[in-house]
Design a protein around this motif. Sequence first.
Motif, mmCIF file in Angstrom:
data_model
loop_
_atom_site.group_PDB
_atom_site.id
_atom_site.type_symbol
_atom_site.label_atom_id
_atom_site.label_comp_id
_atom_site.label_asym_id
_atom_site.label_seq_id
_atom_site.Cartn_x
_atom_site.Cartn_y
_atom_site.Cartn_z
ATOM 1 N N UNK A 1 0.844 -1.190 0.000
ATOM 2 C CA UNK A 1 0.000 0.000 0.000
ATOM 3 C C UNK A 1 0.878 1.237 0.000
ATOM 4 N N UNK A 2 0.446 2.248 -0.746
ATOM 5 C CA UNK A 2 1.134 3.538 -0.729
ATOM 6 C C UNK A 2 0.137 4.577 -0.251
ATOM 7 N N UNK A 3 0.459 5.182 0.872
ATOM 8 C CA UNK A 3 -0.421 6.192 1.439
ATOM 9 C C UNK A 3 0.307 7.530 1.454
ATOM 10 N N UNK A 4 -0.463 8.577 1.682
ATOM 11 C CA UNK A 4 0.129 9.906 1.712
ATOM 12 C C UNK A 4 -0.931 10.937 1.375
ATOM 13 N N UNK A 5 -0.701 12.147 1.810
ATOM 14 C CA UNK A 5 -1.679 13.220 1.637
ATOM 15 C C UNK A 5 -1.827 13.597 0.163
ATOM 16 N N UNK A 6 -2.808 14.416 -0.144
ATOM 17 C CA UNK A 6 -2.984 14.941 -1.493
ATOM 18 C C UNK A 6 -1.705 15.618 -1.955
ATOM 19 N N UNK A 7 -1.286 15.282 -3.180
ATOM 20 C CA UNK A 7 -0.109 15.940 -3.736
ATOM 21 C C UNK A 7 1.215 15.339 -3.296
ATOM 22 N N UNK A 8 1.179 14.238 -2.538
ATOM 23 C CA UNK A 8 2.417 13.635 -2.029
ATOM 24 C C UNK A 8 3.262 13.020 -3.145
ATOM 25 N N UNK A 9 2.608 12.681 -4.274
ATOM 26 C CA UNK A 9 3.351 12.102 -5.390
ATOM 27 C C UNK A 9 2.984 10.660 -5.694
ATOM 28 N N UNK A 10 1.906 10.182 -5.111
ATOM 29 C CA UNK A 10 1.509 8.774 -5.274
ATOM 30 C C UNK A 10 1.166 8.457 -6.728
ATOM 31 N N UNK A 11 0.308 9.278 -7.316
ATOM 32 C CA UNK A 11 -0.058 9.033 -8.716
ATOM 33 C C UNK A 11 1.139 9.230 -9.637
ATOM 34 N N UNK A 12 1.969 10.178 -9.320
ATOM 35 C CA UNK A 12 3.172 10.411 -10.120
ATOM 36 C C UNK A 12 4.073 9.180 -10.090
ATOM 37 N N UNK A 13 4.181 8.542 -8.942
ATOM 38 C CA UNK A 13 4.962 7.306 -8.831
ATOM 39 C C UNK A 13 4.381 6.227 -9.751
ATOM 40 N N UNK A 14 3.071 6.045 -9.714
ATOM 41 C CA UNK A 14 2.463 5.022 -10.568
ATOM 42 C C UNK A 14 2.622 5.385 -12.045
ATOM 43 N N UNK A 15 2.466 6.673 -12.374
ATOM 44 C CA UNK A 15 2.644 7.095 -13.779
ATOM 45 C C UNK A 15 4.083 6.862 -14.247
ATOM 46 N N UNK A 16 5.024 6.986 -13.341
ATOM 47 C CA UNK A 16 6.423 6.742 -13.706
ATOM 48 C C UNK A 16 6.651 5.252 -13.954
ATOM 49 N N UNK A 17 6.026 4.411 -13.150
ATOM 50 C CA UNK A 17 6.193 2.963 -13.326
ATOM 51 C C UNK A 17 5.565 2.511 -14.639
ATOM 52 N N UNK A 18 4.385 3.066 -14.985
ATOM 53 C CA UNK A 18 3.674 2.596 -16.169
ATOM 54 C C UNK A 18 4.175 3.218 -17.458
ATOM 55 N N UNK A 19 5.064 4.184 -17.361
ATOM 56 C CA UNK A 19 5.619 4.767 -18.580
ATOM 57 C C UNK A 19 4.858 5.970 -19.090
ATOM 58 N N UNK A 20 3.796 6.363 -18.387
ATOM 59 C CA UNK A 20 3.080 7.585 -18.777
ATOM 60 C C UNK A 20 4.021 8.773 -18.609
ATOM 61 N N UNK A 21 4.819 8.724 -17.545
ATOM 62 C CA UNK A 21 5.939 9.664 -17.408
ATOM 63 C C UNK A 21 7.217 8.880 -17.669
ATOM 64 N N UNK A 22 8.055 9.370 -18.563
ATOM 65 C CA UNK A 22 9.305 8.670 -18.886
ATOM 66 C C UNK A 22 10.406 9.113 -17.933
ATOM 67 N N UNK A 23 11.288 8.164 -17.662
ATOM 68 C CA UNK A 23 12.378 8.426 -16.733
ATOM 69 C C UNK A 23 13.668 7.873 -17.307
ATOM 70 N N UNK A 24 14.752 8.028 -16.553
ATOM 71 C CA UNK A 24 15.973 7.320 -16.923
ATOM 72 C C UNK A 24 15.677 5.819 -16.829
ATOM 73 N N UNK A 25 16.239 5.020 -17.757
ATOM 74 C CA UNK A 25 15.890 3.596 -17.820
ATOM 75 C C UNK A 25 16.015 2.871 -16.486
ATOM 76 N N UNK A 26 17.119 3.101 -15.774
ATOM 77 C CA UNK A 26 17.340 2.294 -14.568
ATOM 78 C C UNK A 26 16.700 2.878 -13.314
ATOM 79 N N UNK A 27 15.829 3.853 -13.485
ATOM 80 C CA UNK A 27 15.073 4.329 -12.318
ATOM 81 C C UNK A 27 13.906 3.402 -12.006
#
Length: 233
Positions: A31-57
Amino acid sequence: MLETRALTAAYGQFRALFGVDITLAAGETVAIIGANGAGKSTLLRSITGVLRNAPDMVLHRGEPIGALPPEIVMRRGIAMVPEGRKLFPSLSVEENLLIGGQVRRAPGPWSLAAIYDLFPILQAKRLAPGTSLSGGQQQMVAIGRALMSNPEVLLCDEISLGLAPVVIRDIYAALPAIKSTGTAVIVVEQDIARALSVADRVYCMMEGRVTLTAPAQGVTRAEIHQAYFGGAA
Ligand SMILES: Nc1ncnc2c1ncn2[C@@H]1O[C@H](COP(=O)(O)OP(=O)(O)OP(=O)(O)O)[C@@H](O)[C@H]1O
Ligand SMILES: [Mg+2]
């Protein structure tokens, strides 16, 4: 199974994640918890490739996937139930589910019949347009659509948001069946008690950083309060 290493993410000049390290073992529920704006959705978007990152991140089975586009990530067996469900409005329940099956990476336990077994109400509504459903039923379709790809990892972003408690209970009642197929699950959840009740481990995020990693059983309210809000507990 899945890992982020010093993951950073930004929207333009605005940095949303600052070095996030999380791991997910095969079959584990985190489970990932945290207040509004903590970055939870951003983390999931980074994992799914909606947001691109350095390959080994982001690593999946030890392989760098941080720079891959969403279609490729999905084909590797990482499926997302997005915040806000995002059904195709002009399509029926069944068509929405079948679309999820089109990215199916491998044979697996999930089929239309298995989804209808999991959420019987969807069978009754199978020909109805997705948008004619209640919020809870739409959420079931969104989960079913993700499962239709037979994912190895299921990412759920606030699946209880805006739903009545009795509906939330019905949706969370499906998680054990999903876990029993061996699928690893990440649930992003505002309801801390709910999150702790389904998860093996919990991460708390605050302002783009992980502030707590703990087993879901045994973590104290004071620890969570501290990690959630910062400052003194
Ligand atoms: N598309 C975007 N453009 C610019 N900033 C964004 C965008 N999406 C999110 N942010 C910002 O990034 C930060 C993290 O947002 P994110 O949506 O990941 O948080 P969250 O933990 O999912 O919050 P919530 O519980 O409200 O869903 C917030 O400060 C947010 O305002
Ligand atoms: Mg969010």
